[in-house]
Scaffold this motif. Structure first.
Motif, PDB file in Angstrom:
ATOM      1  N   GLN A 110       0.813  -1.212   0.000  1.00  0.00           N
ATOM      2  CA  GLN A 110       0.000   0.000   0.000  1.00  0.00           C
ATOM      3  C   GLN A 110       0.849   1.266   0.000  1.00  0.00           C
ATOM      4  OE1 GLN A 110      -2.044  -0.392   3.868  1.00  0.00           O
ATOM      5  NE2 GLN A 110      -1.019   1.473   4.523  1.00  0.00           N
ATOM      6  N   PHE A 111       2.146   1.137   0.322  1.00  0.00           N
ATOM      7  CA  PHE A 111       3.006   2.313   0.378  1.00  0.00           C
ATOM      8  C   PHE A 111       3.664   2.542  -0.983  1.00  0.00           C
ATOM      9  CE2 PHE A 111       3.136   0.551   4.767  1.00  0.00           C
ATOM     10  CZ  PHE A 111       2.404   1.570   5.362  1.00  0.00           C
ATOM     11  N   THR A 112       3.596   3.772  -1.444  1.00  0.00           N
ATOM     12  CA  THR A 112       4.148   4.127  -2.749  1.00  0.00           C
ATOM     13  C   THR A 112       5.598   4.574  -2.601  1.00  0.00           C
ATOM     14  OG1 THR A 112       1.958   4.837  -3.478  1.00  0.00           O
ATOM     15  CG2 THR A 112       3.848   5.599  -4.769  1.00  0.00           C
ATOM     16  N   THR A 113       6.456   4.087  -3.483  1.00  0.00           N
ATOM     17  CA  THR A 113       7.877   4.403  -3.399  1.00  0.00           C
ATOM     18  C   THR A 113       8.266   5.506  -4.381  1.00  0.00           C
ATOM     19  OG1 THR A 113       8.547   2.823  -5.097  1.00  0.00           O
ATOM     20  CG2 THR A 113       8.345   1.993  -2.831  1.00  0.00           C
ATOM     21  N   MET A 114       9.442   6.059  -4.189  1.00  0.00           N
ATOM     22  CA  MET A 114       9.983   7.061  -5.105  1.00  0.00           C
ATOM     23  C   MET A 114      10.066   6.499  -6.524  1.00  0.00           C
ATOM     24  SD  MET A 114      13.458   9.460  -4.788  1.00  0.00           S
ATOM     25  CE  MET A 114      13.859   8.663  -3.287  1.00  0.00           C
ATOM     26  N   ALA A 115      10.454   5.232  -6.635  1.00  0.00           N
ATOM     27  CA  ALA A 115      10.549   4.630  -7.970  1.00  0.00           C
ATOM     28  C   ALA A 115       9.187   4.594  -8.657  1.00  0.00           C
ATOM     29  CB  ALA A 115      11.118   3.219  -7.857  1.00  0.00           C
ATOM     30  N   GLU A 116       8.130   4.323  -7.919  1.00  0.00           N
ATOM     31  CA  GLU A 116       6.793   4.300  -8.515  1.00  0.00           C
ATOM     32  C   GLU A 116       6.378   5.691  -8.998  1.00  0.00           C
ATOM     33  OE1 GLU A 116       4.051   1.019  -6.560  1.00  0.00           O
ATOM     34  OE2 GLU A 116       5.202   2.070  -5.014  1.00  0.00           O
ATOM     35  N   GLY A 126      15.559   2.051 -12.647  1.00  0.00           N
ATOM     36  CA  GLY A 126      16.453   0.914 -12.422  1.00  0.00           C
ATOM     37  C   GLY A 126      17.096   0.980 -11.054  1.00  0.00           C
ATOM     38  N   ALA A 127      17.479  -0.184 -10.541  1.00  0.00           N
ATOM     39  CA  ALA A 127      18.166  -0.288  -9.255  1.00  0.00           C
ATOM     40  C   ALA A 127      19.245  -1.350  -9.369  1.00  0.00           C
ATOM     41  CB  ALA A 127      17.198  -0.639  -8.133  1.00  0.00           C
ATOM     42  N   ASN A 139      10.241  -6.247  -1.093  1.00  0.00           N
ATOM     43  CA  ASN A 139       9.194  -5.442  -1.723  1.00  0.00           C
ATOM     44  C   ASN A 139       9.579  -3.981  -1.917  1.00  0.00           C
ATOM     45  OD1 ASN A 139       6.724  -5.688  -3.008  1.00  0.00           O
ATOM     46  ND2 ASN A 139       5.583  -4.838  -1.284  1.00  0.00           N
ATOM     47  N   LEU A 140      10.859  -3.646  -1.731  1.00  0.00           N
ATOM     48  CA  LEU A 140      11.304  -2.308  -2.078  1.00  0.00           C
ATOM     49  C   LEU A 140      11.468  -2.172  -3.591  1.00  0.00           C
ATOM     50  CD1 LEU A 140      12.035   0.207  -0.348  1.00  0.00           C
ATOM     51  CD2 LEU A 140      14.433  -0.401  -0.636  1.00  0.00           C
ATOM     52  N   SER A 141      11.282  -3.264  -4.299  1.00  0.00           N
ATOM     53  CA  SER A 141      11.455  -3.293  -5.748  1.00  0.00           C
ATOM     54  C   SER A 141      10.293  -2.658  -6.501  1.00  0.00           C
ATOM     55  CB  SER A 141      11.612  -4.747  -6.213  1.00  0.00           C
ATOM     56  OG  SER A 141      10.472  -5.508  -5.844  1.00  0.00           O
ATOM     57  N   GLN A 142       9.191  -2.378  -5.827  1.00  0.00           N
ATOM     58  CA  GLN A 142       8.018  -1.852  -6.530  1.00  0.00           C
ATOM     59  C   GLN A 142       8.347  -0.528  -7.209  1.00  0.00           C
ATOM     60  OE1 GLN A 142       5.807  -2.192  -2.796  1.00  0.00           O
ATOM     61  NE2 GLN A 142       5.393   0.003  -2.863  1.00  0.00           N
ATOM     62  N   GLY A 143       7.976  -0.439  -8.467  1.00  0.00           N
ATOM     63  CA  GLY A 143       8.226   0.763  -9.249  1.00  0.00           C
ATOM     64  C   GLY A 143       9.466   0.717 -10.116  1.00  0.00           C
ATOM     65  N   PHE A 144      10.269  -0.322  -9.980  1.00  0.00           N
ATOM     66  CA  PHE A 144      11.487  -0.418 -10.778  1.00  0.00           C
ATOM     67  C   PHE A 144      11.268  -1.319 -11.993  1.00  0.00           C
ATOM     68  CE2 PHE A 144      13.459   0.845  -6.727  1.00  0.00           C
ATOM     69  CZ  PHE A 144      14.289   1.865  -7.177  1.00  0.00           C
ATOM     70  N   ASP A 145      11.591  -0.799 -13.188  1.00  0.00           N
ATOM     71  CA  ASP A 145      11.565  -1.627 -14.391  1.00  0.00           C
ATOM     72  C   ASP A 145      12.646  -2.696 -14.329  1.00  0.00           C
ATOM     73  OD1 ASP A 145       9.653   0.215 -15.390  1.00  0.00           O
ATOM     74  OD2 ASP A 145      11.259   1.482 -16.187  1.00  0.00           O
ATOM     75  N   HIS A 146      13.782  -2.324 -13.770  1.00  0.00           N
ATOM     76  CA  HIS A 146      14.939  -3.227 -13.663  1.00  0.00           C
ATOM     77  C   HIS A 146      15.409  -3.202 -12.215  1.00  0.00           C
ATOM     78  CE1 HIS A 146      18.668  -5.271 -14.796  1.00  0.00           C
ATOM     79  NE2 HIS A 146      19.323  -4.364 -14.088  1.00  0.00           N
ATOM     80  N   TYR A 147      15.428  -4.376 -11.578  1.00  0.00           N
ATOM     81  CA  TYR A 147      15.830  -4.471 -10.168  1.00  0.00           C
ATOM     82  C   TYR A 147      16.856  -5.582 -10.067  1.00  0.00           C
ATOM     83  CZ  TYR A 147      15.126  -3.875  -5.119  1.00  0.00           C
ATOM     84  OH  TYR A 147      15.286  -3.593  -3.792  1.00  0.00           O
TER      85      TYR A 147
END
Length: 594
Positions: A110-116, A126-127, A139-147
């Motif tokens: 439910q929390f939105t990240t900077m990447a999102e 990317g990360a 789950n810090l990967s949310q919003g990254f095209d490449h992780y």
């Protein structure tokens, strides 16, 4: 698996909302602004960086970045542990808001990240990670095209002392700074037509400290400093590669740390127990050609929680949800900026050992620490926090205590979400445990009253760590068939921590190999007094009794093992062999085992 599907659904809803709000805020679907590079150095201590006044380490790359941008002298992390701090930087929420308080918890979908935010605005995201502590499962990967969270299965050990101690690196745990830089440059090169948001995580200054040549030689005996120098070189190589390609001419670069490292200060070898400045004060440098005046420094108090709103404001974006941080744009523009007291926390001692957590409120003049024995430090006159001035009648203690209680009230009102362990698998558990990052699974409490104060427990913890090291050395000596040295190492471990069970087990193995079976038996019985469901020790005790010709007692020992005790190889085979030997009136021939 259910947890993973649930998080995917939560993330989908969050992205739908984010897309709607971002479209309303930005009015565009394709970014036309510059790219963003967000660099985080894990476990970086501020007084080991040249531009922050260090003479212990040469950091020309970070120093140059500071000369080209703005350096924040007083930036502070909100958590003295990697994943909670990273989640705070990526969400601009206090740890008690996003609720990731340890490294084996999951960020809720439910929390939105900077990447999102950047992904929704049309950026390529990317990360490149330096450690498994930030693996996709968290789950810090949310919003990254490449992780990129794949790590080498082996890493060369450069330190002679580490080789001698048998310490291994790698095993899918981390990657060195040079590989982070290589992968970052390759990723940037693959998508030149689209602005990017790239998050880089350099893990090298984290223990075990093992810099490669030539830093191993240049900083001989100071491996932490060597790791910092190596990381600096690789950051320099990264930035030079971007300059050569022309990307750096219009690139927002933000460099920070997730937390620091105690290096023995206050009795803490590493980090996670305390909130003294050695572990919560971090670097923060922002470079943005044409928008940030080069070479400026500020002593304003800022927080890592402020990084997200600063970056998004500079890029013309807005977080689509209420955040706890605030943009530092006013400082960058040289406008008025009202400082706020800084909240930080350390929960490692609680989750690992059941100690009280520690929390702090920091201002320019004072540091207030909430713990079973409260602390108050005059940071101007006592920056190393050595003289506790706490008095319940002290005006500073009263004022900062009120601020702390407001944070505690805010925490009590937070709606709890599922964070602990999530979909973590056995392989990820083993990898986190190898880094010292697996907690006990202890749940959060409404009150920490009555828990031990970490200040009083850390000395015992350090003795246990030394006992663990000596025991490890003892078993290495056993494997090398150096019985005399093994006995000495196990003795040192027991001297450090009387009753340390692994050392008692090692000493019992020495006794078995030297034919002192009765002494081994007594040691095994002592272990069972503290660990009555250890099937391995029942096995070893029975072996010691068999060597003494007491086969019937050996059988009874094995039969007395609790049926639900964890399995141990050859346990049943030994029991059957002893029964057969006893029926023939003989002892069983057994090859000694370490």
């Amino acid at each position: 698996m259910k947890g993973r599907y649930r998080r995917a659904i939560q993330r989908a809803y969050a992205l739908i909302l984010l897309g709607i709000l971002s479209g309303m805020a930005c009015g565009r679907s394709v970014p036309d602004g510059p790219s963003v590079l967000f660099i985080v150095i894990d476990t970086i201590r501020l007084d080991r960086i040249g531009c922050y006044g260090s003479t212990l380490v040469r950091t020309p790359s970070i120093d140059r970045l500071a000369s080209e941008g703005m350096l924040f002298e007083n930036a502070f992390s909100q958590a003295a542990y990697t994943l909670p701090s990273m989640c705070t930087m990526m969400t601009s929420l206090y740890p008690y808001r996003h609720q990731v308080r340890a490294n084996d918890m999951d960020l809720h979908g439910q929390f939105t990240t900077m990447a999102e935010i950047f992904q929704s605005a049309g950026y390529r995201t990317g990360a490149i990670l330096g450690s498994t502590v930030l693996a996709e499962e968290r789950n810090l990967s949310q919003g990254f095209d490449h992780y990129d969270d794949s790590f080498p299965e082996e890493m060369t050990v450069f330190s002679g002392a580490m080789k001698k101690s048998g310490i291994a690196l790698g095993a899918g745990l981390e990657r060195r700074a040079d590989e982070v830089t290589d992968r970052a440059l390759a990723w940037v090169d693959r998508g030149r037509k689209k602005p990017f948001f790239l998050f880089l995580h350099y893990f090298d200054p984290h223990s075990q400290y093992d810099p490669p040549p030539p830093f191993q030689q240049q900083y001989q005996g100071r491996n932490y400093e060597g790791e910092v120098a190596f990381t600096d070189r690789e950051i320099g190589r990264l930035l030079e590669g971007l300059r050569h390609d022309g990307i750096a001419d219009d690139l927002l670069v933000v460099l920070s740390g997730d937390h620091g490292e105690s290096l023995g200060d206050h009795g803490e070898a590493e980090h996670g127990f305390f909130v003294y400045d050695q572990t919560i004060r971090t670097p923060l440098i922002i470079k943005y050609p044409g928008r940030v005046t080069p070479g400026r420094r500020t002593s304003k108090f800022v927080r890592n929680i402020d990084i997200l709103p600063t970056i998004t404001e500079l890029m013309g974006l807005e977080p689509p949800y209420p955040i706890d941080g605030r943009s530092l744009g006013a400082i960058l523009r040289e406008d008025e900026f009202d400082e706020v007291p800084v909240y930080s926390e350390a929960f490692s001692g609680y989750f690992h050992y059941g100690w009280s957590p520690t929390r702090s409120i920091r201002t320019l003049k004072w540091k207030y620490i909430e713990a079973p024995k409260r602390e108050l430090y005059d940071m101007r006159g006592d920056p190393d926090e050595t003289v506790n001035l706490y008095d319940p009648e002290n005006p500073a203690a009263i004022r900062l205590g009120k601020i702390m209680r407001k944070h505690l009230r805010d925490e009590s009102l937070v709606k709890q979400v599922e964070t602990v362990m999530g979909a973590i698998g056995e392989e990820q558990k083993a990898r986190l445990a190898a880094l010292g990052y697996i907690s006990s699974g202890r749940k959060m409490k409404d009150s920490f009253e009555g828990l031990p104060d970490p200040k009083e427990e850390v000395a015992k913890f350090n003795r246990r760590q030394r006992a663990k090291f000596y025991t490890h050395q003892g078993f290495l000596s056993l494997q090398a068939e150096n019985i005399e040295k093994a006995e000495a190492e196990f003795g040192r471990a027991i001297d450090e921590m009387d009753g340390y069970l692994p050392a008692l087990k090692g000493r019992a193995s020495v006794r078995i190999l030297s034919g002192s079976y009765r002494e081994a038996e007594l040691l095994y019985r002592r272990i069972l007094e503290a660990d009555s469901e250890n099937r391995e020790i029942y096995f070893r005790l029975a072996v010691a009794q068999n060597y003494q010709g007491r086969v019937k007692e050996a059988i009874e020992t094995l039969e007395s093992c609790p049926p639900d005790a964890p399995p141990y190889p050859q346990f049943e085979a030994l029991l059957q062999g002893l029964r057969d030997a006893f029926s023939r009136g003989k002892t069983l021939t057994i090859t000694p085992r370490l």
